[in-house]
Design a protein around this motif. Structure first.
Motif: not given
Length: 569
Positions: A20-24, A96-101
Motif C-alpha cells: 500500500p505504500l508503493l505505486r506503479g 495484490q495484497v490478497a495474492s501475496l498473503m
C-alpha cells in the motif's frame, strides 16, 4: 545471516504490508522480487528445523524443511512468480495484497512442523483466498465467495477440534504421520483431521466449493487459487496419511466423476475446475498406495499440475480478459486473432493429457505403474479411463471450443505482454520437465530408479490418446458429443443451492399456513365462547340475575381483549 533463515511466509506477508505504500513500477518490482528472494534463500537452506517457538508450554516449529516440504516450497515459489507476472497489468491493491498473503499462507502451511502452525496457516489460506473471489465485484462472485468461505472455515474448525483431541491423546504436536489406525480419542482425532484435509482436497461430495468459486474469481485470481489450496491438502495427506488404503478408492472416484460434468459444462473455467479435481485424484491414489514410487508419482504430479493447470487457467483468463466471454457456446475462431495464446493453450492441453515429451507424462505414469505393480488392477482401469476422459475435456474441449470450432465472429488481439510472458514461462517448463524429467525427479522425497520413456509406456499412452481423439472426432461429426449450451450445471451443490432453500421455503410456508389456521380456529372458539356466555349471562340469560354485573363485564372485557390481540397479530 539471520535473514536467510526467515520462514518463507514472512517475505510474502511483509511484502503485502509494504504494497500500500508503493505505486506503479515500484510496487511491481517488489511483487516480482518477493518470490525470487524467498526462493533463493530457501534453495540455500539445509534440511531440518529452522525456527522453534515456545507457546503456552508447547514447542512450535513454524519452519521445518525436508525433501517433501521443499519440493512443494519450490513449486509454490514458481507458481507465485508466474502468477505475479501474469497479473502485473492489474492495478487492484486488494487482489495484490490478497495474492501475496495467500501464497505466503500456502508456504507457511507446507513448512509447518507442528499441528498448531498448520491450523493457523490453514485458516489464513481460507481468509486470504476468498478476497480473490470477492475482487470480481459481482453479485454472483459475492454469493460464491460466501459459500466458499463457510466451507473453508468448516474445514478449519474440524482441523482445530481434531488437533486438540490428537494432542490430548498422543501428547505430541509434531506434524508427521497420523494415519487412521488409532482407536478411541486418537481415532476420532485422526478422522476429523482427515475430513478437514479432505474438504480442502476436494474429496467427492466435499468438492463443490472448488467448482463454485474458482470460475467466479477474477481472471488473475483464479491462477493463484488453482495453485495453492488443493496442493497444500495433497501435501498434508502425503505427510500425515501415506499408505492409507481408503485414499486409493477416494482418489479413483475423484479421477472419474468430474469427467461427466466437465464434458457437458459450458463455462470453460468451470471445465478446468472439474479437471483440477480429476488431476488431484491421481495424486490421492498415489498417496493411498503409499509405496516410494507411488508417493513420488503423486508429489511429482502435484508439481507438474501446478504449472500445466496454471497454464490452462491463464489461457482461459486471457480469453476472458480480451473478450469478456468464457462460455464455449459464445467462443470459437479465436485462433485467428490470438494465435500465440492458442499455441500456449495447446501446450498446456498436451501436458495435462500426458503426451510423451510433456510434463504430465513423466508423473502420471508413475502413479499408474505403482497401481499396477501393487495389484490394484481395477483402480488402474479407472485411472486409464480417467486419462482418456481428461484428454477429452481438457486436452481437446478447451482449445477446440475456445479457439477453433465454429467462428464466433469475435475479433480481438493478444492479451497484454506480461500475460504472454507468464504463459510462455509455464509452457517452457511443461516441455522442459517432459524432455528432462530429472529436473523434478531429483527433488522427489524418495530415491527411486524409474524410467518413464520405455517402449511400453510410450506406445500405450499414444494408443490411448489416438483412440480417445478418434472417439471425440466421431462423436462430434455424428452430433453425439454434448453441445455447448448456455446453461448452468449443478452437481452435489444442488442440495444446498436448490433443495435446502426450497425445503426451507416449504417449511416456512407450512408454518405460516398452520399459524393462520390456528389463529382462525382460536378466533372462532373465542367467538363461540363469547356467544355462549352472552346467551347464559346476557340481559336475557338465566344467569344474568345471579351473576354480579362487575364479574360479567370483567369476563366480556377479557374475551374482547384476547379477540383483539389475535386480530391485530
Amino acid at each position: 545471516m539471520w535473514i536467510a533463515e526467515l520462514p518463507s511466509f514472512i517475505y510474502f506477508y511483509l511484502g503485502a504490508l509494504l504494497l500500500p505504500l508503493l505505486r506503479g513500477w515500484g510496487r511491481n518490482l517488489v511483487l516480482l522480487a518477493i518470490p525470487l528472494v524467498s526462493g533463493f534463500f530457501l534453495w540455500q537452506l539445509p534440511e531440518g528445523e529452522h525456527w522453534q517457538v515456545t507457546l503456552l508450554g508447547f514447542e512450535l516449529t513454524p519452519f521445518y524443511t525436508d525433501r517433501l516440504s521443499v519440493l512443494f516450497g519450490y513449486v509454490f515459489h514458481i507458481a507465485a512468480f508466474i502468477a505475479i507476472v501474469y497479473a502485473l497489468h492489474v492495478r487492484d491493491l486488494l487482489q495484490q495484497v490478497a495474492s501475496l498473503m495467500y501464497a505466503g499462507s500456502a508456504l507457511g502451511a507446507v513448512f509447518s512442523g507442528d499441528l498448531i502452525s498448520l491450523f493457523v496457516f490453514w485458516e489464513m489460506l481460507a481468509v486470504t483466498s476468498v478476497f480473490l473471489v470477492f475482487a470480481r465485484r459481482t453479485e454472483r462472485a459475492y454469493r460464491s465467495g460466501m459459500r466458499y468461505l463457510m466451507i473453508q472455515v468448516m474445514s478449519g474448525l474440524l482441523l482445530l477440534v481434531g488437533v486438540i483431541l490428537y494432542v490430548q491423546a498422543s501428547g505430541s504436536l509434531r506434524f508427521d504421520f497420523i494415519g487412521l489406525e488409532h482407536v478411541g480419542t486418537a481415532g476420532l482425532a485422526s478422522w476429523l483431521i482427515f475430513i478437514a484435509i479432505g474438504i480442502k482436497c476436494a474429496f467427492p461430495f466435499l468438492h463443490t466449493w472448488l467448482t463454485d468459486a474458482y470460475p467466479e474469481s477474477t481472471p488473475t485470481g483464479t491462477i493463484f487459487l488453482s495453485a495453492f489450496t488443493t496442493k497444500v491438502a495433497v501435501y498434508a495427506l502425503a505427510r500425515g496419511y501415506p499408505g492409507t488404503e481408503l485414499l486409493i478408492y477416494i482418489g479413483a472416484v475423484m479421477t472419474c466423476f468430474p469427467i461427466f460434468y466437465a464434458v457437458i459444462e459450458n463455462d470453460l473455467r468451470r471445465v478446468l475446475a472439474y479437471s483440477l479435481i480429476n488431476q488431484v485424484g491421481f495424486m490421492v491414489v498415489g498417496i493411498g498406495i503409499g509405496t516410494a514410487l507411488a508417493v513420488n508419482g503423486a508429489v511429482a504430479h502435484a508439481f507438474n499440475d501446478v504449472i500445466f493447470k496454471g497454464l490452462l487457467f491463464m489461457s482461459m483468463g486471457a480469453v476472458l480478459h480480451m473478450t469478456g466471454k468464457i462460455n464455449g457456446s459464445e467462443l470459437g475462431g479465436l485462433y485467428k486473432s490470438m494465435p500465440k495464446t492458442t499455441i500456449l493453450c495447446i501446450v498446456g492441453a498436451a501436458s495435462i493429457s500426458a503426451f510423451p515429451l510433456f510434463s504430465g507424462f513423466v508423473s502420471k505414469s508413475m502413479v499408474m505403474t505403482a497401481a499396477l505393480n501393487n495389484g490394484y488392477n481395477v483402480i488402474w482401469l479407472m485411472l486409464l479411463f480417467a486419462s482418456a476422459g481428461v484428454f477429452h475435456h481438457a486436452g481437446i474441449k478447451i482449445p477446440y471450443f475456445a479457439f477453433f470450432a465454429h467462428d464466433s465472429g469475435i475479433r480481438t488481439s493478444e492479451p497484454p505482454t506480461n500475460m504472454l510472458i507468464a504463459m510462455t514461462i509455464a509452457a517452457v517448463l511443461c516441455v522442459a520437465i517432459g524432455v528432462y524429467p530429472e529436473m523434478v525427479y531429483s527433488l522427489l522425497p524418495h530415491d527411486v530408479d524409474y524410467t518413464p520413456y520405455d517402449t511400453t509406456h510410450v506406445l500405450a499412452q499414444l494408443q490411448l490418446l489416438f483412440f480417445s481423439a478418434l472417439a471425440f472426432v466421431w462423436l462430434n461429426q455424428r452430433g453425439l458429443y454434448p453441445p455447448e449450451l448456455p446453461s448452468v450445471n449443478l452437481d452435489v451443490e444442488w442440495f444446498y443451492r436448490r433443495l435446502l432453500p426450497r425445503l426451507f421455503e416449504f417449511i416456512m410456508g407450512l408454518f405460516w399456513s398452520l399459524n393462520e389456521v390456528l389463529r382462525q380456529t382460536i378466533k372462532r372458539f373465542l367467538s363461540a365462547l363469547g356467544n355462549h356466555i352472552h346467551t347464559h349471562s346476557g340481559p336475557q340469560g338465566i344467569l344474568a340475575k345471579t351473576w354480579p354485573t362487575g364479574r360479567v363485564v370483567f369476563w366480556v372485557a377479557m374475551i374482547l381483549a384476547a379477540f383483539l390481540i389475535l386480530s391485530l397479530y
